[in-house]
Write a protein that holds these residues in place. Structure first.
Motif, PDB file in Angstrom:
ATOM      1  N   PRO A  47       0.836  -1.208   0.000  1.00  0.00           N
ATOM      2  CA  PRO A  47       0.000   0.000   0.000  1.00  0.00           C
ATOM      3  C   PRO A  47       0.869   1.256   0.000  1.00  0.00           C
ATOM      4  N   GLU A  48       0.212   2.407  -0.256  1.00  0.00           N
ATOM      5  CA  GLU A  48       0.877   3.704  -0.224  1.00  0.00           C
ATOM      6  C   GLU A  48       0.332   4.519   0.927  1.00  0.00           C
ATOM      7  N   ILE A  49       1.294   5.239   1.667  1.00  0.00           N
ATOM      8  CA  ILE A  49       0.923   6.079   2.810  1.00  0.00           C
ATOM      9  C   ILE A  49       1.244   7.517   2.447  1.00  0.00           C
ATOM     10  N   ASP A  50       0.261   8.407   2.576  1.00  0.00           N
ATOM     11  CA  ASP A  50       0.441   9.833   2.285  1.00  0.00           C
ATOM     12  C   ASP A  50       0.366  10.586   3.604  1.00  0.00           C
ATOM     13  N   VAL A  51       1.531  11.117   4.112  1.00  0.00           N
ATOM     14  CA  VAL A  51       1.587  11.875   5.365  1.00  0.00           C
ATOM     15  C   VAL A  51       2.817  12.773   5.331  1.00  0.00           C
TER      16      VAL A  51
ATOM     17  N   LYS B  64      -1.514  18.250  23.299  1.00  0.00           N
ATOM     18  CA  LYS B  64      -1.885  16.848  23.160  1.00  0.00           C
ATOM     19  C   LYS B  64      -1.438  16.321  21.811  1.00  0.00           C
ATOM     20  N   ILE B  65      -0.947  15.074  21.777  1.00  0.00           N
ATOM     21  CA  ILE B  65      -0.483  14.491  20.527  1.00  0.00           C
ATOM     22  C   ILE B  65      -1.646  14.361  19.548  1.00  0.00           C
ATOM     23  N   ILE B  66      -1.426  14.630  18.298  1.00  0.00           N
ATOM     24  CA  ILE B  66      -2.482  14.656  17.282  1.00  0.00           C
ATOM     25  C   ILE B  66      -2.968  13.241  16.977  1.00  0.00           C
ATOM     26  N   ASP B  67      -4.178  13.168  16.357  1.00  0.00           N
ATOM     27  CA  ASP B  67      -4.741  11.899  15.899  1.00  0.00           C
ATOM     28  C   ASP B  67      -4.249  11.670  14.479  1.00  0.00           C
ATOM     29  N   PHE B  68      -3.255  10.768  14.353  1.00  0.00           N
ATOM     30  CA  PHE B  68      -2.617  10.571  13.050  1.00  0.00           C
ATOM     31  C   PHE B  68      -3.594  10.006  12.012  1.00  0.00           C
ATOM     32  N   LYS B  69      -4.618   9.279  12.447  1.00  0.00           N
ATOM     33  CA  LYS B  69      -5.552   8.670  11.476  1.00  0.00           C
ATOM     34  C   LYS B  69      -6.317   9.737  10.694  1.00  0.00           C
ATOM     35  N   LYS B  70      -6.381  10.967  11.304  1.00  0.00           N
ATOM     36  CA  LYS B  70      -7.100  12.043  10.621  1.00  0.00           C
ATOM     37  C   LYS B  70      -6.251  12.737   9.567  1.00  0.00           C
ATOM     38  N   ILE B  71      -4.971  12.559   9.645  1.00  0.00           N
ATOM     39  CA  ILE B  71      -4.097  13.269   8.707  1.00  0.00           C
ATOM     40  C   ILE B  71      -3.390  12.312   7.747  1.00  0.00           C
ATOM     41  N   ILE B  72      -3.665  10.995   7.897  1.00  0.00           N
ATOM     42  CA  ILE B  72      -2.995  10.014   7.042  1.00  0.00           C
ATOM     43  C   ILE B  72      -3.975   9.528   5.973  1.00  0.00           C
ATOM     44  N   LYS B  73      -3.480   9.441   4.733  1.00  0.00           N
ATOM     45  CA  LYS B  73      -4.257   8.859   3.636  1.00  0.00           C
ATOM     46  C   LYS B  73      -3.519   7.590   3.179  1.00  0.00           C
ATOM     47  N   VAL B  74      -4.353   6.432   3.047  1.00  0.00           N
ATOM     48  CA  VAL B  74      -3.772   5.151   2.661  1.00  0.00           C
ATOM     49  C   VAL B  74      -4.487   4.650   1.419  1.00  0.00           C
ATOM     50  N   SER B  75      -3.734   4.119   0.430  1.00  0.00           N
ATOM     51  CA  SER B  75      -4.315   3.557  -0.792  1.00  0.00           C
ATOM     52  C   SER B  75      -3.575   2.302  -1.185  1.00  0.00           C
ATOM     53  N   ASP B  76      -4.273   1.390  -2.006  1.00  0.00           N
ATOM     54  CA  ASP B  76      -3.654   0.131  -2.423  1.00  0.00           C
ATOM     55  C   ASP B  76      -4.109  -0.188  -3.838  1.00  0.00           C
ATOM     56  N   ASN B  77      -3.314  -0.939  -4.537  1.00  0.00           N
ATOM     57  CA  ASN B  77      -3.622  -1.291  -5.926  1.00  0.00           C
ATOM     58  C   ASN B  77      -4.758  -2.306  -6.042  1.00  0.00           C
ATOM     59  N   TYR B  78      -5.070  -3.007  -4.953  1.00  0.00           N
ATOM     60  CA  TYR B  78      -6.072  -4.073  -5.048  1.00  0.00           C
ATOM     61  C   TYR B  78      -7.120  -3.968  -3.937  1.00  0.00           C
TER      62      TYR B  78
ATOM     63  N   ILE C 296      -7.284  -2.333   4.590  1.00  0.00           N
ATOM     64  CA  ILE C 296      -5.839  -2.143   4.877  1.00  0.00           C
ATOM     65  C   ILE C 296      -5.661  -1.974   6.377  1.00  0.00           C
ATOM     66  N   ASP C 297      -4.756  -2.748   6.949  1.00  0.00           N
ATOM     67  CA  ASP C 297      -4.460  -2.700   8.389  1.00  0.00           C
ATOM     68  C   ASP C 297      -3.445  -1.587   8.638  1.00  0.00           C
ATOM     69  N   LEU C 298      -3.846  -0.559   9.442  1.00  0.00           N
ATOM     70  CA  LEU C 298      -2.983   0.594   9.717  1.00  0.00           C
ATOM     71  C   LEU C 298      -2.471   0.518  11.161  1.00  0.00           C
ATOM     72  N   PHE C 299      -1.104   0.585  11.342  1.00  0.00           N
ATOM     73  CA  PHE C 299      -0.462   0.537  12.668  1.00  0.00           C
ATOM     74  C   PHE C 299       0.318   1.827  12.883  1.00  0.00           C
ATOM     75  N   ILE C 300       0.072   2.513  14.045  1.00  0.00           N
ATOM     76  CA  ILE C 300       0.746   3.774  14.370  1.00  0.00           C
ATOM     77  C   ILE C 300       1.403   3.614  15.747  1.00  0.00           C
ATOM     78  N   ASP C 301       2.778   3.847  15.817  1.00  0.00           N
ATOM     79  CA  ASP C 301       3.528   3.764  17.081  1.00  0.00           C
ATOM     80  C   ASP C 301       4.094   5.140  17.416  1.00  0.00           C
ATOM     81  N   SER C 302       3.435   5.844  18.374  1.00  0.00           N
ATOM     82  CA  SER C 302       3.901   7.174  18.819  1.00  0.00           C
ATOM     83  C   SER C 302       4.312   7.129  20.277  1.00  0.00           C
TER      84      SER C 302
END
Length: 683
Positions: free
Chosen positions: A104-108, A119-133, A139-145
């Motif tokens: 997949p592709e991650i746009d951030v 307060k630390i931001i909510d990354f899911k609101k600023i991340i865009k994810v896309s895949d060819n299929y 798509i399973d999204l994992f964020i480690d802050s």
């Protein structure tokens, strides 16, 4: 049946191996190039055979045409291979996997900045994810802050990982910056006034607080301030935190002088001496140092007062006052005593020396001792040290003189006991020695000194020819330990009084009685003299040796040198009769009635010996054993006895043959005896 047996035999010999029986086809890729990839190889006895092979792709109710690469899934197709040359056929199952291998592709944004404490931001609101299929929801999204600390300024890594349904994963790291944007606060706590020449410690005049940093950098702009000069000057203060947030305060600073001068008096001041004059120079001399932090002060700025009276011993006070131009005044008080400080005086008034063996009457005659305050009889005078006038040397005298005020003079003097009398040279006898002799001057001179037992004596005889008769100059110099010198100048006579020497090869010889005359000159080994050139032919020999008589005789040798000195030597000659066995006696065995010539059975070795015997008891007609004793005496009177055994045997029948050989032997023996006796007489 023969055909099936043959086919069974072939199947046992040949083997078929398949390659590429599991093939992955990327999503949306044409399948044509992948369906031809499975291959079969023919082997015989583990050796690959290169031969024609025919394939049938899709058998046993499976078809190639069902493979569609637009969807992720798995297809199973049966393949057959036929080797016509060997009539060998093989079937296998081929698996085709349609796979998605694109992650997949991650746009951030790569960097995200946030203020300190936010307060630390909510990354899911600023991340865009896309895949060819797969869709975004699949798509399973994992964020480690977890490493981000919003209360500590810094840059932290946030890990973002996206995984599609085919387990393709994309990972991005975002730099999360926590920054401080609030400037420090400066509060001036007291007026900025400092002492002239003093270094500005800005922290003692203000406090600085910051929302985050504990240590804030404080910079002071003092370019308009002259810390070396009194006055009021503009001052700029800067407070900068670690994030470069800056606060500027403009104020003034005052330079003042509130420091009084420094007066440093000398410590351990020596008291003032009795009757000493009090001068300004003396009072100023007690000043070790005086100075001011700002003004240039001089001795003229001092006010000095005192109550000293040097005619009276006691303790007095000196007051020192010094004021600078800012009216700062310093006062120092010095307590000082008037005392008798002069030590007694010890002065030698004469040379500190005496001749050895002379007597010192009184040491006070050598010194003058006095004091400025006390009379001599009030002084405590001590003297240590001893002078031995019987031994030359330097002796140490120590004086200690103390007055009533405990002033003490210690002095060390060195008293010399000297010797200035030179040694004496006494000639004991005339200077006359034998030529080639060693000159021992102690036989001719005695050297004495008033003090020294051992003297240094130099003999100067380099012009004396000890190997040549004549008169020569000789000099002697004598020095004692004090280098007192005595000189002797004289003449030495060299003469020859040494007898020549006759060296014999032997001191005594032994000669046999009756020996002929000996050449006594042959016993001279050498003749020599200390001065004359002599030879053996000049030796005279005197002797009276009787070679026919046993005894001790002397042969005298005499020779004269050129100075008519007589040399002698004596050779002792012994005329003697040497010991030897006198005779050999043979035992006799003979028949009765035969006459016996007893001496025929005796071999006389020593011809000078006299022989006697008695054989009257031997009866030649009566068989038996008899003994005859022979007595021999040589010219020295030495006697020897020999016993002879005689056996008289009974007569046997007469046989001429029995007597022939013994008679022949006896005849030869008699002949030889007569021959030897005649030969001895001829000699």
């Amino acid at each position: 049946m023969a055909f099936f047996a043959s086919l069974f035999k072939l199947s046992l010999i040949f083997q078929v191996f398949w390659n590429n029986t599991t093939i992955n086809i990327p999503l949306n890729e044409p399948v044509d190039q992948y369906v031809i990839m499975p291959e079969a190889s023919l082997y015989k006895d583990d050796q690959k055979i290169t031969t024609e092979v025919n394939y049938l792709r899709g058998t046993n109710h499976t078809f190639i045409s069902v493979i569609n690469s637009k969807y992720v899934r798995t297809y199973h197709i049966y393949y057959e291979a036929y080797f016509p040359l060997y009539n060998v056929q093989s079937r296998t199952l081929v698996t085709f996997n349609i796979v998605d291998d694109i992650p997949p592709e991650i746009d951030v944004d790569k960097v995200i900045q946030m203020p300190l404490g936010e307060k630390i931001i909510d990354f899911k609101k600023i991340i865009k994810v896309s895949d060819n299929y797969d869709s975004e929801s699949n798509i399973d999204l994992f964020i480690d802050s977890s490493k981000v600390n919003i209360h500590v300024v810094g840059t932290y890594e946030v890990i973002i990982r996206a995984t599609d349904q085919s387990k393709n994963t994309t990972t991005k790291i975002v730099q999360y910056e926590i920054y401080d944007h609030i400037a420090p606060v400066i509060t001036i706590t007291k007026p900025l006034t400092i002492e002239v020449h003093q270094k500005l410690d800005i922290h003692s005049f203000l406090s600085v607080k910051d929302n985050y940093d504990k240590n804030v950098e404080i910079t002071v702009d003092t370019r308009f301030v002259d810390f070396m000069k009194l006055g009021t000057y503009p001052l700029f203060i800067y407070a900068i935190d670690a994030s470069k947030n800056t606060t500027i305060v403009e104020t003034t600073i005052t330079i003042v002088d509130t420091t009084k001068p420094i007066i440093q008096l000398k410590s351990n001041i020596e008291p003032i001496n009795y009757l000493e004059e009090i001068t300004d120079e003396l009072l100023y001399s007690y000043l070790l140092e005086f100075k001011d932090n700002y003004d240039n002060l001089t001795l003229g700025d001092f006010m000095i007062t005192h109550d000293i009276d040097t005619k009276r011993l006691g303790t007095y006070t000196i007051n020192y006052r010094l004021k600078d131009f800012s009216n700062n005044e310093a006062v120092s008080i010095l307590k000082i005593q008037v005392k008798d400080l002069e030590k007694p005086v010890i002065e030698p008034i004469s040379t500190l020396s005496i001749r050895v063996h002379e007597v010192i009457v009184d040491f006070d005659l050598y010194f003058n001792i006095y004091d400025n305050y006390d009379a001599k009889d009030q002084l405590n005078i001590k003297r240590s040290g001893k002078v031995d006038t019987s031994t030359i040397g330097i002796y140490k005298l120590e004086y200690e003189v103390t007055d009533t005020n405990k002033n003490t003079t210690k002095a060390v003097y060195y008293f010399e006991v000297y010797d200035d009398i030179k040694p004496e040279i006494l000639q004991l006898k005339a200077l006359k020695i034998d030529v080639d002799s060693h000159f021992n001057m102690y036989e001719y001179f005695d050297f004495i000194d008033n003090y020294d037992d051992e003297l240094v004596i130099f003999l100067f005889d380099e012009n004396v020819q000890y190997d040549k008769i004549g008169n020569y100059p000789i000099n002697i110099a004598v020095y004692d330990s004090s280098m007192n010198e005595a000189i002797y100048n004289g003449v030495i006579e060299i003469f020859d009084a040494v007898e020549p020497t006759i060296k014999l090869s032997k001191q005594s010889i032994y000669l046999t009685l009756g020996m002929q005359v000996v050449d006594y000159k042959s016993y001279i080994q050498d003749v020599f003299d200390n001065h004359s050139d002599l030879n053996i032919s000049q030796v005279n020999i005197y002797e009276d040796v009787n070679y026919e008589k046993i005894g001790k005789y002397f042969v005298n040798y005499e020779i004269y040198d050129d100075a008519h000195n007589l040399g002698k030597a004596i050779l002792t000659v012994y005329i003697d009769y040497p010991y030897q066995k006198m005779a050999l006696v043979e035992d006799i065995s003979i028949e009765q009635g035969i006459p016996i010539n007893f001496l025929e059975y005796v071999d006389i070795i020593d011809s000078h010996a006299k022989v006697s015997y008695d054989a009257s008891h031997v009866d030649i007609n009566t068989p038996g054993i008899y003994y005859v004793t022979y007595y021999f005496t040589n010219p020295r009177g030495i006697s020897e006895a020999y016993v002879q055994r005689i056996e008289i045997n009974e007569m046997k029948d007469f046989n001429l043959l029995n007597y022939t050989i013994p008679l022949i032997i006896i005849g030869i023996g008699i002949f030889l005896c007569v021959f030897i006796v005649k030969k001895d007489k001829s000699f």
